[in-house]
Design a protein around this motif. Structure first.
Motif, PDB file in Angstrom:
ATOM      1  N   VAL A  75       0.933  -1.247  -0.077  1.00 33.19           N
ATOM      2  CA  VAL A  75      -0.070   0.205  -0.041  1.00 33.19           C
ATOM      3  C   VAL A  75       0.914   1.528   0.053  1.00 33.19           C
ATOM      4  CG1 VAL A  75      -1.662   1.236   1.368  1.00 33.19           C
ATOM      5  CG2 VAL A  75      -2.072  -1.213   0.897  1.00 33.19           C
ATOM      6  N   PRO A  76       2.035   1.426   0.956  1.00 35.52           N
ATOM      7  CA  PRO A  76       2.342   0.641   2.041  1.00 35.52           C
ATOM      8  C   PRO A  76       1.766   0.861   3.201  1.00 35.52           C
ATOM      9  CG  PRO A  76       3.848   2.517   1.593  1.00 35.52           C
ATOM     10  CD  PRO A  76       2.824   2.659   0.587  1.00 35.52           C
ATOM     11  N   LEU A  77       1.432  -0.154   4.044  1.00 38.01           N
ATOM     12  CA  LEU A  77       1.278   0.184   5.693  1.00 38.01           C
ATOM     13  C   LEU A  77       2.232  -0.446   6.375  1.00 38.01           C
ATOM     14  CD1 LEU A  77      -2.539  -0.978   5.303  1.00 38.01           C
ATOM     15  CD2 LEU A  77      -1.733   1.482   5.388  1.00 38.01           C
ATOM     16  N   PHE A  78       2.729   0.202   7.436  1.00 37.02           N
ATOM     17  CA  PHE A  78       3.478  -0.363   8.378  1.00 37.02           C
ATOM     18  C   PHE A  78       2.775  -1.040   9.548  1.00 37.02           C
ATOM     19  CE2 PHE A  78       5.723   0.716  12.648  1.00 37.02           C
ATOM     20  CZ  PHE A  78       6.638  -0.351  12.565  1.00 37.02           C
ATOM     21  N   LEU A  79       2.780  -2.425   9.349  1.00 30.62           N
ATOM     22  CA  LEU A  79       1.740  -3.369  10.340  1.00 30.62           C
ATOM     23  C   LEU A  79       2.620  -4.236  11.416  1.00 30.62           C
ATOM     24  CD1 LEU A  79      -0.822  -4.106   7.895  1.00 30.62           C
ATOM     25  CD2 LEU A  79      -0.824  -2.231   9.330  1.00 30.62           C
ATOM     26  N   PRO A  80       3.168  -3.650  12.377  1.00 36.67           N
ATOM     27  CA  PRO A  80       3.946  -4.426  13.442  1.00 36.67           C
ATOM     28  C   PRO A  80       2.935  -5.387  14.221  1.00 36.67           C
ATOM     29  CG  PRO A  80       3.830  -2.589  14.291  1.00 36.67           C
ATOM     30  CD  PRO A  80       3.579  -2.378  12.790  1.00 36.67           C
ATOM     31  N   VAL A  81       1.527  -5.199  14.078  1.00 35.45           N
ATOM     32  CA  VAL A  81       0.635  -6.203  14.764  1.00 35.45           C
ATOM     33  C   VAL A  81       0.604  -7.456  13.931  1.00 35.45           C
ATOM     34  CG1 VAL A  81      -1.293  -5.817  12.728  1.00 35.45           C
ATOM     35  CG2 VAL A  81      -1.804  -6.307  15.124  1.00 35.45           C
ATOM     36  N   TYR A  82       1.189  -7.890  12.852  1.00 33.60           N
ATOM     37  CA  TYR A  82       1.687  -9.061  12.409  1.00 33.60           C
ATOM     38  C   TYR A  82       2.217  -9.764  13.250  1.00 33.60           C
ATOM     39  CZ  TYR A  82       0.174  -9.343   7.451  1.00 33.60           C
ATOM     40  OH  TYR A  82      -0.671  -9.186   6.017  1.00 33.60           O
ATOM     41  N   ALA A  83       3.475  -9.171  14.011  1.00 31.27           N
ATOM     42  CA  ALA A  83       4.569  -9.708  14.580  1.00 31.27           C
ATOM     43  C   ALA A  83       3.756 -10.213  15.977  1.00 31.27           C
ATOM     44  CB  ALA A  83       5.665  -8.880  14.949  1.00 31.27           C
ATOM     45  N   GLU A  84       2.844  -9.295  16.471  1.00 26.44           N
ATOM     46  CA  GLU A  84       2.217  -9.547  17.780  1.00 26.44           C
ATOM     47  C   GLU A  84       1.166 -10.930  17.586  1.00 26.44           C
ATOM     48  OE1 GLU A  84      -0.972  -9.988  20.626  1.00 26.44           O
ATOM     49  OE2 GLU A  84      -1.169  -9.314  18.491  1.00 26.44           O
ATOM     50  N   ARG A  85       0.413 -10.893  16.295  1.00 31.47           N
ATOM     51  CA  ARG A  85      -0.304 -11.787  16.083  1.00 31.47           C
ATOM     52  C   ARG A  85       0.318 -13.305  15.992  1.00 31.47           C
ATOM     53  NH1 ARG A  85      -5.027 -11.886  18.259  1.00 31.47           N
ATOM     54  NH2 ARG A  85      -3.768 -11.005  19.833  1.00 31.47           N
ATOM     55  N   ARG A  86       1.654 -13.175  15.268  1.00 26.14           N
ATOM     56  CA  ARG A  86       2.139 -14.601  14.956  1.00 26.14           C
ATOM     57  C   ARG A  86       2.913 -15.069  16.259  1.00 26.14           C
ATOM     58  NH1 ARG A  86      -0.148 -13.325  10.939  1.00 26.14           N
ATOM     59  NH2 ARG A  86      -1.442 -14.444  12.548  1.00 26.14           N
ATOM     60  N   LEU A  87       3.066 -14.198  17.109  1.00 27.23           N
ATOM     61  CA  LEU A  87       3.551 -14.787  18.382  1.00 27.23           C
ATOM     62  C   LEU A  87       2.434 -15.183  19.262  1.00 27.23           C
ATOM     63  CD1 LEU A  87       5.846 -14.705  20.761  1.00 27.23           C
ATOM     64  CD2 LEU A  87       4.936 -12.497  21.184  1.00 27.23           C
ATOM     65  N   HIS A  88       1.142 -14.332  19.008  1.00 26.80           N
ATOM     66  CA  HIS A  88       0.027 -15.079  19.909  1.00 26.80           C
ATOM     67  C   HIS A  88      -0.341 -16.167  19.356  1.00 26.80           C
ATOM     68  CE1 HIS A  88      -4.174 -14.826  21.243  1.00 26.80           C
ATOM     69  NE2 HIS A  88      -4.433 -15.035  19.949  1.00 26.80           N
ATOM     70  N   ASP A  89      -0.361 -16.372  17.904  1.00 28.93           N
ATOM     71  CA  ASP A  89      -0.529 -17.828  17.619  1.00 28.93           C
ATOM     72  C   ASP A  89       0.024 -18.930  18.269  1.00 28.93           C
ATOM     73  OD1 ASP A  89      -2.577 -16.635  15.700  1.00 28.93           O
ATOM     74  OD2 ASP A  89      -1.085 -16.850  13.892  1.00 28.93           O
ATOM     75  N   LEU A  90       1.423 -18.740  18.029  1.00 24.75           N
ATOM     76  CA  LEU A  90       2.135 -19.710  18.762  1.00 24.75           C
ATOM     77  C   LEU A  90       2.136 -20.122  20.325  1.00 24.75           C
ATOM     78  CD1 LEU A  90       5.515 -19.446  16.862  1.00 24.75           C
ATOM     79  CD2 LEU A  90       4.065 -21.233  16.613  1.00 24.75           C
ATOM     80  N   ARG A  91       1.463 -18.851  20.827  1.00 21.95           N
ATOM     81  CA  ARG A  91       1.281 -18.976  22.248  1.00 21.95           C
ATOM     82  C   ARG A  91      -0.139 -19.985  22.461  1.00 21.95           C
ATOM     83  NH1 ARG A  91       3.020 -15.788  26.335  1.00 21.95           N
ATOM     84  NH2 ARG A  91       0.974 -15.062  27.052  1.00 21.95           N
ATOM     85  N   VAL A  92      -0.930 -19.596  21.602  1.00 19.01           N
ATOM     86  CA  VAL A  92      -2.409 -20.449  21.610  1.00 19.01           C
ATOM     87  C   VAL A  92      -1.887 -21.794  21.248  1.00 19.01           C
ATOM     88  CG1 VAL A  92      -4.368 -20.782  20.564  1.00 19.01           C
ATOM     89  CG2 VAL A  92      -3.800 -18.187  20.966  1.00 19.01           C
ATOM     90  N   ILE A  93      -1.237 -22.136  20.342  1.00 18.33           N
ATOM     91  CA  ILE A  93      -0.774 -23.520  19.993  1.00 18.33           C
ATOM     92  C   ILE A  93      -0.054 -24.344  21.243  1.00 18.33           C
ATOM     93  CG2 ILE A  93       0.429 -25.010  18.567  1.00 18.33           C
ATOM     94  CD1 ILE A  93      -0.087 -22.994  16.197  1.00 18.33           C
ATOM     95  N   ALA A  94       0.858 -23.567  21.640  1.00 17.59           N
ATOM     96  CA  ALA A  94       1.569 -24.080  23.045  1.00 17.59           C
ATOM     97  C   ALA A  94       0.735 -24.320  24.144  1.00 17.59           C
ATOM     98  CB  ALA A  94       2.452 -23.191  23.297  1.00 17.59           C
ATOM     99  N   ALA A  95      -0.256 -23.388  24.367  1.00 18.48           N
ATOM    100  CA  ALA A  95      -1.386 -23.620  25.395  1.00 18.48           C
ATOM    101  C   ALA A  95      -2.146 -24.991  25.072  1.00 18.48           C
ATOM    102  CB  ALA A  95      -2.162 -22.516  25.567  1.00 18.48           C
ATOM    103  N   ASP A  96      -2.526 -25.089  23.763  1.00 15.12           N
ATOM    104  CA  ASP A  96      -3.455 -26.067  23.467  1.00 15.12           C
ATOM    105  C   ASP A  96      -2.557 -27.484  23.693  1.00 15.12           C
ATOM    106  OD1 ASP A  96      -5.498 -24.922  22.443  1.00 15.12           O
ATOM    107  OD2 ASP A  96      -5.186 -24.635  20.510  1.00 15.12           O
ATOM    108  N   GLU A  97      -1.289 -27.451  23.335  1.00 18.18           N
ATOM    109  CA  GLU A  97      -0.467 -28.479  23.659  1.00 18.18           C
ATOM    110  C   GLU A  97      -0.499 -29.084  24.972  1.00 18.18           C
ATOM    111  OE1 GLU A  97       2.486 -28.320  19.688  1.00 18.18           O
ATOM    112  OE2 GLU A  97       3.440 -27.653  21.657  1.00 18.18           O
ATOM    113  N   ARG A  98      -0.198 -28.080  25.703  1.00 13.98           N
ATOM    114  CA  ARG A  98       0.014 -28.360  27.401  1.00 13.98           C
ATOM    115  C   ARG A  98      -1.396 -28.887  27.770  1.00 13.98           C
ATOM    116  NH1 ARG A  98       1.920 -23.040  27.281  1.00 13.98           N
ATOM    117  NH2 ARG A  98       0.347 -22.110  28.419  1.00 13.98           N
TER     118      ARG A  98
END
Length: 850
Positions: free
Chosen positions: A469-492
């Motif tokens: 566009v361009p858009l600066f979207l560091p929310v991507y970083a936060e959401r990808r970290l969030h995803d892996l925390r969700v998956i790790a919690a599902d595993e636990r």
């Protein structure tokens, strides 16, 4: 088989001397030159004053030892002295820095082997201590990758630890093509260092989406700037691949894959031995870093110039099709690829019969496993509306989603469940005809343990959505970290795996990456390291994000805390406004047409066409691939009555809040950039420019929509003022783009020019940012309300969807016929402009209206 580590040990002195004599290949930004080195086998007498004493163990691969020495020499302000690995360093000059990597006398004195072994596969230990005389010693050691089916991971943990040590000395590996060296010399800022780390998941991989014309698309497809015949130009780009491989190791990654492309216009090269040789050189270079290499090659999918396995067609005889699939898999294996990834269907949205698709998957899986001992993975896409009637969902008894067919295939077939854009795995979404990704999450849980499973989200979508566009979207970083925390919690919690596989884990991550400029390197750094450590012990995503930002914020020195706070506030605001659509803290009743992303993203011809067609009940299989919005033309012509959203009550407050908050963020980034340390100033400048573009895009959108909403105001000066503000925002964006292009890490014309390249696009991935076409198109829609979606089309849909061939001539004919017969509104759908368009020149008189 002789271990690679032993071979490297035997050859280390000779290779290192040769490399240093000729200069290291591919030195990146800030890497330093570092000439005049001696081999690790020799000891240079120490000078009288403080110095840097460097011990590199014989277990450090020779090429990697040379690179580490190059970096250290390039950054040191004191003499650098090489010390033989076994020599003791009892009394160096006071105030010296002693660096030890691998099996050396200093390492063994500081890190007992048992401490390293305790970290397990790929784990590492880094320790430092400073004596009373001011001498600091820092050492790193690490473990091999186990299991290691490809024989590449003997030095894996050692290399991860080595780069962690370099970071403790002030180096940074953030943008993949531009490593950072400390400007004031080497020092251990956080002494004592005591790191003992191991990976959360075994596979931590990177998918470079070379279907898009990104930084490495040319080199990874065997092209030079002049095309496939430009061998010298291709070879000149190899250092960029080397720097990317280094970035992967510095960020704890171990797998990489990319799309191979082909087109009729260069078909002879696409399958040639010459191309195999170039690909083999790329694979060998990655193997030298210990990285496992894969090729993404669809079976029958032709979209976006994909190099695909099944091409002959026409016979319908399965045995013939399997022969062809196996032949091309053999071609890939001759290159040296370690695994293959593949795609279902003829495209994301069309497919063969379900029985035939499973047969193809099973044939490819069996051939790779039985003949070559290699793995294959299938991508699990988010498209909707496709069913597999021959394979019933065991939970519902209904035909399964076609994308989930791998669940019925050979269990040796791995899967990569995929989500798109910046949405989290558990977010409410408005994209691809979906409201959530719950079925993708469930599929991941059900297949884990039955087969190999890699999480496959993304850090840039590109196509009219974010970076372009361009858009600066560091929310991507936060959401990808969030995803892996969700998956790790599902595993636990035991939610991953079913039946005998209950309580298992996925195998890791293969992140989808699509460009690095405009701050998208930050998304990639956070996402890569999240697969190593998602900070599960942190109570909140915000606390985890603060820790995940450390590779950047530690380089900012005294400004690190302020940068951390600003990035956390930015991601939080983007999540609330762009994804949730919150206004004054309140979520809307529905996210459809009520999220900020819908109004800031780009809109091109095929976004508009899909949005229009999807509203027709008889054509509801057309699915828009991005969030819906109240469209400017719709609002201008019919008042938005079909959109089901009220502009004044529901959209305008969202646009106003985005403009206000994003402007405040841009101001804060600008202030921080002015005082940022020299090492990170270019990065903070980049983020500041990106934040300003967010603010200007929000200002433009708000002004254009107000202009359309107020067009019948009794005082014409009222809408005119809002249009003028929107136009001023666009004009202010132009010099920012020019400034950023001067700082791109590869030649700007390669990634932002209108040029031939291996992809189905006539331009680099940042051409739309260079031209600001999405901004100009929105202004034209607000002012002129063009009813035909082909307005300013720059995409050839047939080439993108089906590749070159018969369609290439058809699109050229359509352009010529439409121009000659006054039918451009129709034929412009099917063809790209004959030469690069510019704006507003492509919109004659736009700035003189209304």
């Amino acid at each position: 088989m002789t271990p690679r580590r032993s071979i490297s040990t035997l050859l280390a002195p000779a290779i290192l001397a040769a490399v240093l004599a000729g200069g290291c290949t591919g030195g990146g930004g800030g890497g330093g030159g570092g000439g005049g080195a001696t081999s690790p086998g020799a000891t240079t007498p120490s000078p009288g004053g403080p110095s840097v004493l460097l011990q590199l163990g014989a277990d450090v691969p020779a090429e990697r030892a040379a690179r580490m020495e190059q970096l250290i020499r390039g950054a040191a302000v004191r003499p650098v002295v090489l010390v033989a690995p076994a020599d003791p360093i009892a009394a160096p000059p006071a105030g010296s820095l002693v660096i030890a990597i691998g099996e050396t006398s200093v390492t063994r004195a500081m890190i007992p082997p048992a401490d390293v072994t305790a970290q397990g596969s790929e784990g590492f230990v880094v320790r430092s201590r400073t004596g009373a005389d001011g001498t600091t010693r820092i050492a790193a050691d690490g473990n091999a990758r186990l299991p290691d089916p490809h024989g590449l991971g003997a030095a894996a943990g050692l290399l991860y630890g080595s780069y962690a040590l370099l970071e403790e000395l002030g180096f940074g590996f953030l943008h993949p093509l531009a490593p950072i060296s400390p400007s004031a010399g080497l020092r251990v800022a956080r002494d004592p260092v005591d790191l003992a780390e191991a990976p959360r998941w075994p596979v931590r991989g990177w998918h470079l989406h070379t279907m898009h014309p990104i930084e490495l698309t040319d080199v990874l497809n065997g092209w030079g700037p002049g095309g496939p015949a430009d061998q010298a130009g291709w070879r000149a780009q190899l250092p960029e691949w080397d720097r990317f491989c280094e970035w992967m190791i510095a960020n704890r990654q171990n797998h990489v894959e990319w799309y191979l492309l082909m087109a009729q216009s260069w078909a002879a090269f696409a399958d040639s031995p010459e191309r195999q040789d170039r690909l083999r050189e790329l694979v060998d270079l990655a193997h030298g870093w210990g990285i496992v290499c894969g090729a993404d090659t669809p079976i029958a999918q032709r979209q976006q110039h994909s190099w695909h396995l099944l091409r002959r067609g026409g016979t319908g005889v399965l045995a013939d099709e399997i022969d062809e699939i196996e032949m091309r898999l053999d071609w890939l294996m001759a290159v040296g690829f370690d695994f293959v990834a593949t795609e279902l269907g003829f495209s994301e949205f069309t497919h063969p019969t379900d029985v035939r698709m499973v047969a193809w998957l099973d044939a490819a899986t069996a051939h790779l496993a039985d003949v070559h001992g290699k793995e294959i993975y299938a991508k699990i896409h988010v498209s909707t509306g496709q069913e597999a009637p021959s394979f019933l969902d065991p939970d519902t008894g209904l035909p399964t989603n076609f994308n989930f067919l791998p669940a019925f295939a050979d269990p040796r077939l791995g899967v990569m469940p995929h989500t798109v854009q910046h949405y989290g795995i558990d977010d409410e979404v408005d994209t691809y005809g979906r409201s959530d990704f719950d079925d993708i999450r469930e599929f991941l849980q059900e297949e884990a343990g039955k087969r190999r499973v890699l999480w496959h989200a993304e850090t840039a979508y590109w196509v009219s959505f974010d970076i372009d566009v361009p858009l600066f979207l560091p929310v991507y970083a936060e959401r990808r970290l969030h995803d892996l925390r969700v998956i790790a919690a599902d595993e636990r919690a035991g939610r991953v795996g079913r039946g005998p596989h209950a309580g298992t884990s996925i195998d890791g991550q293969m992140n989808f990456s699509s460009g690095w400029e405009w701050g998208y390197w930050l998304n990639d750094v956070v996402t890569a390291r999240a697969a190593w450590n998602p900070f599960e012990s942190e109570p909140t995503d915000e606390a985890a994000l603060r820790r995940a930002l450390d590779p950047l914020t530690r380089l900012a020195g005294s400004q690190g805390a302020a940068l951390e706070d600003l990035l956390v506030a930015t991601t939080s605001g983007q999540y609330e406004l762009l994804i949730e659509g919150r206004v004054n803290g309140q979520r809307p009743a529905s996210v459809q047409r009520r999220t900020g992303q819908a109004y800031l993203q780009g809109w091109e011809t095929w976004d508009d066409a899909a949005s229009l067609v999807a509203r027709l009940p008889v054509l509801d299989f057309f699915t828009p691939t991005q969030p819906h919005r109240l469209d400017l033309v719709e609002m201008r012509r019919i008042g938005g009555i079909l959109a089901g959203v009220n502009y004044t009550r529901e959209v305008e407050p969202l646009l106003a809040e985005m403009e206000q908050r994003f402007t405040q963020q841009a101001d804060a980034f600008g202030a921080l950039a002015a005082v940022a340390p020299v090492e990170v100033r270019p990065l903070v400048d980049e983020m500041a420019d990106g934040a300003r573009m967010n603010a200007l895009r929000a200002t433009q959108a708000h002004g254009l929509y107000d202009f359309v909403d107020l067009r019948n105001d009794p005082d014409p000066a009222v809408p005119a003022a809002r249009l003028a503000q929107a136009r001023a925002a666009l004009d202010a964006a132009i010099p920012i783009v020019v400034r950023r292009e001067a700082a791109y890490r590869v030649p700007a014309d390669r990634i932002a020019g209108w040029r031939e390249n291996p992809t189905a696009y006539e331009f680099g991935y940042l051409w739309t940012a260079r031209s600001l076409v999405y901004w100009w198109r929105d202004e034209g829609k607000a002012v002129d309300a063009p009813i035909n979606p082909s307005y300013l089309n720059f995409i050839d849909p047939l080439d993108v969807g089906f590749g070159e061939g018969y369609w290439t001539g058809l699109t050229a004919f359509a352009r010529a016929y439409g121009s000659a017969n006054g039918l451009n509104d129709i034929t412009d759908f099917l063809s790209v402009p004959p030469q690069e368009p510019s704006y507003p020149a492509a919109q004659p008189g736009l700035r003189s209206r209304p």
